[in-house]
Write a protein that holds these residues in place. Sequence first.
Motif, PDB file in Angstrom:
ATOM      1  N   TYR A  34       0.833  -1.200   0.000  1.00 49.42           N
ATOM      2  CA  TYR A  34       0.000   0.000   0.000  1.00 49.42           C
ATOM      3  C   TYR A  34       0.872   1.256   0.000  1.00 49.42           C
ATOM      4  O   TYR A  34       0.859   2.037   0.964  1.00 49.42           O
ATOM      5  CB  TYR A  34      -0.925   0.008   1.230  1.00 49.42           C
ATOM      6  CG  TYR A  34      -1.810  -1.204   1.313  1.00 49.42           C
ATOM      7  CD1 TYR A  34      -3.016  -1.240   0.621  1.00 49.42           C
ATOM      8  CD2 TYR A  34      -1.444  -2.322   2.070  1.00 49.42           C
ATOM      9  CE1 TYR A  34      -3.835  -2.360   0.685  1.00 49.42           C
ATOM     10  CE2 TYR A  34      -2.253  -3.444   2.141  1.00 49.42           C
ATOM     11  CZ  TYR A  34      -3.445  -3.455   1.444  1.00 49.42           C
ATOM     12  OH  TYR A  34      -4.250  -4.559   1.502  1.00 49.42           O
ATOM     13  N   PRO A  35       1.635   1.486  -1.066  1.00 48.43           N
ATOM     14  CA  PRO A  35       2.574   2.617  -1.076  1.00 48.43           C
ATOM     15  C   PRO A  35       1.901   3.985  -0.937  1.00 48.43           C
ATOM     16  O   PRO A  35       2.500   4.915  -0.410  1.00 48.43           O
ATOM     17  CB  PRO A  35       3.292   2.477  -2.414  1.00 48.43           C
ATOM     18  CG  PRO A  35       2.409   1.623  -3.257  1.00 48.43           C
ATOM     19  CD  PRO A  35       1.658   0.735  -2.319  1.00 48.43           C
ATOM     20  N   CYS A  36       0.667   4.113  -1.375  1.00 46.03           N
ATOM     21  CA  CYS A  36      -0.023   5.408  -1.289  1.00 46.03           C
ATOM     22  C   CYS A  36      -0.521   5.718   0.124  1.00 46.03           C
ATOM     23  O   CYS A  36      -0.943   6.845   0.394  1.00 46.03           O
ATOM     24  CB  CYS A  36      -1.201   5.450  -2.251  1.00 46.03           C
ATOM     25  SG  CYS A  36      -0.690   5.357  -3.967  1.00 46.03           S
ATOM     26  N   LYS A  37      -0.494   4.761   1.009  1.00 48.59           N
ATOM     27  CA  LYS A  37      -0.985   4.970   2.371  1.00 48.59           C
ATOM     28  C   LYS A  37       0.093   5.512   3.299  1.00 48.59           C
ATOM     29  O   LYS A  37      -0.177   5.848   4.443  1.00 48.59           O
ATOM     30  CB  LYS A  37      -1.557   3.665   2.947  1.00 48.59           C
ATOM     31  CG  LYS A  37      -2.697   3.071   2.148  1.00 48.59           C
ATOM     32  CD  LYS A  37      -3.904   3.979   2.124  1.00 48.59           C
ATOM     33  CE  LYS A  37      -5.053   3.335   1.366  1.00 48.59           C
ATOM     34  NZ  LYS A  37      -6.238   4.170   1.331  1.00 48.59           N
ATOM     35  N   ASP A  38       1.348   5.568   2.821  1.00 47.16           N
ATOM     36  CA  ASP A  38       2.461   6.117   3.600  1.00 47.16           C
ATOM     37  C   ASP A  38       2.588   5.457   4.974  1.00 47.16           C
ATOM     38  O   ASP A  38       2.691   6.126   6.001  1.00 47.16           O
ATOM     39  CB  ASP A  38       2.303   7.635   3.732  1.00 47.16           C
ATOM     40  CG  ASP A  38       3.601   8.316   4.132  1.00 47.16           C
ATOM     41  OD1 ASP A  38       4.678   7.799   3.789  1.00 47.16           O
ATOM     42  OD2 ASP A  38       3.534   9.360   4.802  1.00 47.16           O
ATOM     43  N   LEU A  39       2.597   4.139   4.965  1.00 44.80           N
ATOM     44  CA  LEU A  39       2.709   3.386   6.215  1.00 44.80           C
ATOM     45  C   LEU A  39       4.180   3.287   6.614  1.00 44.80           C
ATOM     46  O   LEU A  39       4.803   2.241   6.516  1.00 44.80           O
ATOM     47  CB  LEU A  39       2.098   1.989   6.041  1.00 44.80           C
ATOM     48  CG  LEU A  39       0.635   1.973   5.605  1.00 44.80           C
ATOM     49  CD1 LEU A  39       0.167   0.551   5.336  1.00 44.80           C
ATOM     50  CD2 LEU A  39      -0.235   2.635   6.657  1.00 44.80           C
ATOM     51  N   GLU A  40       4.728   4.404   7.078  1.00 46.06           N
ATOM     52  CA  GLU A  40       6.139   4.435   7.429  1.00 46.06           C
ATOM     53  C   GLU A  40       6.338   4.451   8.935  1.00 46.06           C
ATOM     54  O   GLU A  40       5.474   4.880   9.683  1.00 46.06           O
ATOM     55  CB  GLU A  40       6.841   5.622   6.779  1.00 46.06           C
ATOM     56  CG  GLU A  40       6.329   6.965   7.247  1.00 46.06           C
ATOM     57  CD  GLU A  40       7.135   8.110   6.674  1.00 46.06           C
ATOM     58  OE1 GLU A  40       8.332   8.198   6.945  1.00 46.06           O
ATOM     59  OE2 GLU A  40       6.536   8.916   5.948  1.00 46.06           O
ATOM     60  N   GLU A  41       7.497   3.949   9.332  1.00 45.28           N
ATOM     61  CA  GLU A  41       7.877   3.905  10.748  1.00 45.28           C
ATOM     62  C   GLU A  41       6.736   3.313  11.572  1.00 45.28           C
ATOM     63  O   GLU A  41       6.171   2.306  11.213  1.00 45.28           O
ATOM     64  CB  GLU A  41       8.239   5.306  11.248  1.00 45.28           C
ATOM     65  CG  GLU A  41       9.400   5.957  10.514  1.00 45.28           C
ATOM     66  CD  GLU A  41      10.725   5.286  10.783  1.00 45.28           C
ATOM     67  OE1 GLU A  41      10.926   4.751  11.889  1.00 45.28           O
ATOM     68  OE2 GLU A  41      11.570   5.287   9.879  1.00 45.28           O
ATOM     69  N   ASN A  42       6.410   3.971  12.686  1.00 46.06           N
ATOM     70  CA  ASN A  42       5.292   3.526  13.530  1.00 46.06           C
ATOM     71  C   ASN A  42       4.280   4.660  13.674  1.00 46.06           C
ATOM     72  O   ASN A  42       3.619   4.790  14.692  1.00 46.06           O
ATOM     73  CB  ASN A  42       5.793   3.076  14.903  1.00 46.06           C
ATOM     74  CG  ASN A  42       6.332   4.226  15.733  1.00 46.06           C
ATOM     75  OD1 ASN A  42       6.783   5.231  15.197  1.00 46.06           O
ATOM     76  ND2 ASN A  42       6.287   4.088  17.040  1.00 46.06           N
ATOM     77  N   TYR A  43       4.157   5.474  12.624  1.00 47.25           N
ATOM     78  CA  TYR A  43       3.293   6.644  12.702  1.00 47.25           C
ATOM     79  C   TYR A  43       1.819   6.279  12.528  1.00 47.25           C
ATOM     80  O   TYR A  43       1.467   5.388  11.751  1.00 47.25           O
ATOM     81  CB  TYR A  43       3.682   7.665  11.629  1.00 47.25           C
ATOM     82  CG  TYR A  43       5.123   8.099  11.706  1.00 47.25           C
ATOM     83  CD1 TYR A  43       5.758   8.284  12.932  1.00 47.25           C
ATOM     84  CD2 TYR A  43       5.855   8.306  10.557  1.00 47.25           C
ATOM     85  CE1 TYR A  43       7.089   8.674  12.999  1.00 47.25           C
ATOM     86  CE2 TYR A  43       7.187   8.703  10.607  1.00 47.25           C
ATOM     87  CZ  TYR A  43       7.792   8.882  11.842  1.00 47.25           C
ATOM     88  OH  TYR A  43       9.099   9.270  11.903  1.00 47.25           O
ATOM     89  N   CYS A  44       0.960   6.972  13.244  1.00 45.75           N
ATOM     90  CA  CYS A  44      -0.482   6.765  13.155  1.00 45.75           C
ATOM     91  C   CYS A  44      -0.953   7.077  11.734  1.00 45.75           C
ATOM     92  O   CYS A  44      -0.556   8.082  11.150  1.00 45.75           O
ATOM     93  CB  CYS A  44      -1.198   7.680  14.145  1.00 45.75           C
ATOM     94  SG  CYS A  44      -0.715   7.416  15.865  1.00 45.75           S
ATOM     95  N   ARG A  45      -1.799   6.217  11.216  1.00 41.34           N
ATOM     96  CA  ARG A  45      -2.354   6.399   9.874  1.00 41.34           C
ATOM     97  C   ARG A  45      -3.799   5.914   9.864  1.00 41.34           C
ATOM     98  O   ARG A  45      -4.257   5.257  10.793  1.00 41.34           O
ATOM     99  CB  ARG A  45      -1.550   5.601   8.819  1.00 41.34           C
ATOM    100  CG  ARG A  45      -0.114   6.061   8.636  1.00 41.34           C
ATOM    101  CD  ARG A  45      -0.059   7.432   7.982  1.00 41.34           C
ATOM    102  NE  ARG A  45       1.293   7.877   7.713  1.00 41.34           N
ATOM    103  CZ  ARG A  45       1.947   8.753   8.471  1.00 41.34           C
ATOM    104  NH1 ARG A  45       1.397   9.253   9.562  1.00 41.34           N
ATOM    105  NH2 ARG A  45       3.166   9.143   8.141  1.00 41.34           N
ATOM    106  N   ASN A  46      -4.512   6.225   8.779  1.00 43.36           N
ATOM    107  CA  ASN A  46      -5.878   5.746   8.599  1.00 43.36           C
ATOM    108  C   ASN A  46      -6.003   5.162   7.194  1.00 43.36           C
ATOM    109  O   ASN A  46      -6.639   5.754   6.326  1.00 43.36           O
ATOM    110  CB  ASN A  46      -6.887   6.873   8.820  1.00 43.36           C
ATOM    111  CG  ASN A  46      -8.310   6.355   8.884  1.00 43.36           C
ATOM    112  OD1 ASN A  46      -8.555   5.163   8.759  1.00 43.36           O
ATOM    113  ND2 ASN A  46      -9.255   7.260   9.066  1.00 43.36           N
ATOM    114  N   PRO A  47      -5.416   3.988   6.975  1.00 43.22           N
ATOM    115  CA  PRO A  47      -5.420   3.415   5.631  1.00 43.22           C
ATOM    116  C   PRO A  47      -6.750   2.821   5.197  1.00 43.22           C
ATOM    117  O   PRO A  47      -6.971   2.587   4.014  1.00 43.22           O
ATOM    118  CB  PRO A  47      -4.353   2.322   5.716  1.00 43.22           C
ATOM    119  CG  PRO A  47      -4.368   1.894   7.147  1.00 43.22           C
ATOM    120  CD  PRO A  47      -4.671   3.152   7.925  1.00 43.22           C
ATOM    121  N   ASN A  48      -7.664   2.578   6.144  1.00 41.20           N
ATOM    122  CA  ASN A  48      -8.896   1.863   5.823  1.00 41.20           C
ATOM    123  C   ASN A  48     -10.168   2.653   6.081  1.00 41.20           C
ATOM    124  O   ASN A  48     -11.250   2.089   6.137  1.00 41.20           O
ATOM    125  CB  ASN A  48      -8.942   0.543   6.598  1.00 41.20           C
ATOM    126  CG  ASN A  48      -8.889   0.749   8.107  1.00 41.20           C
ATOM    127  OD1 ASN A  48      -8.526   1.822   8.583  1.00 41.20           O
ATOM    128  ND2 ASN A  48      -9.239  -0.285   8.850  1.00 41.20           N
TER     129      ASN A  48
END
Length: 191
Positions: free
Chosen positions: A87-101
Motif C-alpha cells: 500500500y505505497p499510497c498509504k504512507d505506512l512508514e515507521e510507527n506513525y499513526c495512519r488511517n489506511p482503511n
Amino acid sequence: MRSFPGKDLKMNYCRNPDGELRPWCFTMSPTKRWEYCNIPPSGLGSQCISGNGDGYRGRIGITESGNTCQHWNTQFPHKHGWIPDRYPCKDLEENYCRNPNGEKRPWCYTINSSVRWEYCTIPQCDGTEQSAGMSSGCYQGKGLNYRGTTSITVSGRKCQAWNSKSPHDHGKTPEKFPNAVSTEYLCCKGG
C-alpha cells in the motif's frame, strides 16, 4: 534555585520551564528521570487531521491511551495485512499513526501484546474538535509557552506530576514556577 514564574506547572502536563529543546516532563518510570514529550512541533508537515484523517502524514506514534505504535513493517507482536510495500499510497512508514482503511480517525497497531490496535489523538486542523486540539496541541520554537494537556513522553511513558517528588525528586515545583495560565493553544497547520 532558579525561579521560573509563568510556567504553569499543573498536573503532569508537559512543559518547558527551563529552556530545553522542547516540552518535557519527569516520568513515572523509576529508571528514566525525564524525557521529551510526544507533542508535534508546528510547521513540520501535516500535524493535524481534516475529517477522518485519511490524509494524515504526521509523525505521531502514540495511541490515545499512551501505547507506542508498532512499526507497520513488522508483524510482532501483532500480525496484520497492512504491509507498507503493498500500500505505497498509504504512507505506512515507521510507527506513525495512519488511517489506511477509512476508520473514524488515524490509528495503529500497538507494541502492547494485549492491545491489538487503538486510535491516536491528533488535533483537528480546523479546530472543530476543541478537546483534541487542546489535549495534544503543538508548540513553536522550544515550546516555552506550551500550555496543552499532553502528559505522555515520546516513548509512551506517563509524566510524573510536577508537585510530586516520586519517583523523582526535583525542584521544579508549581510553587517555584507560579502563575500564568496561558490560553495560547497553537493549531498545527501543515507545511
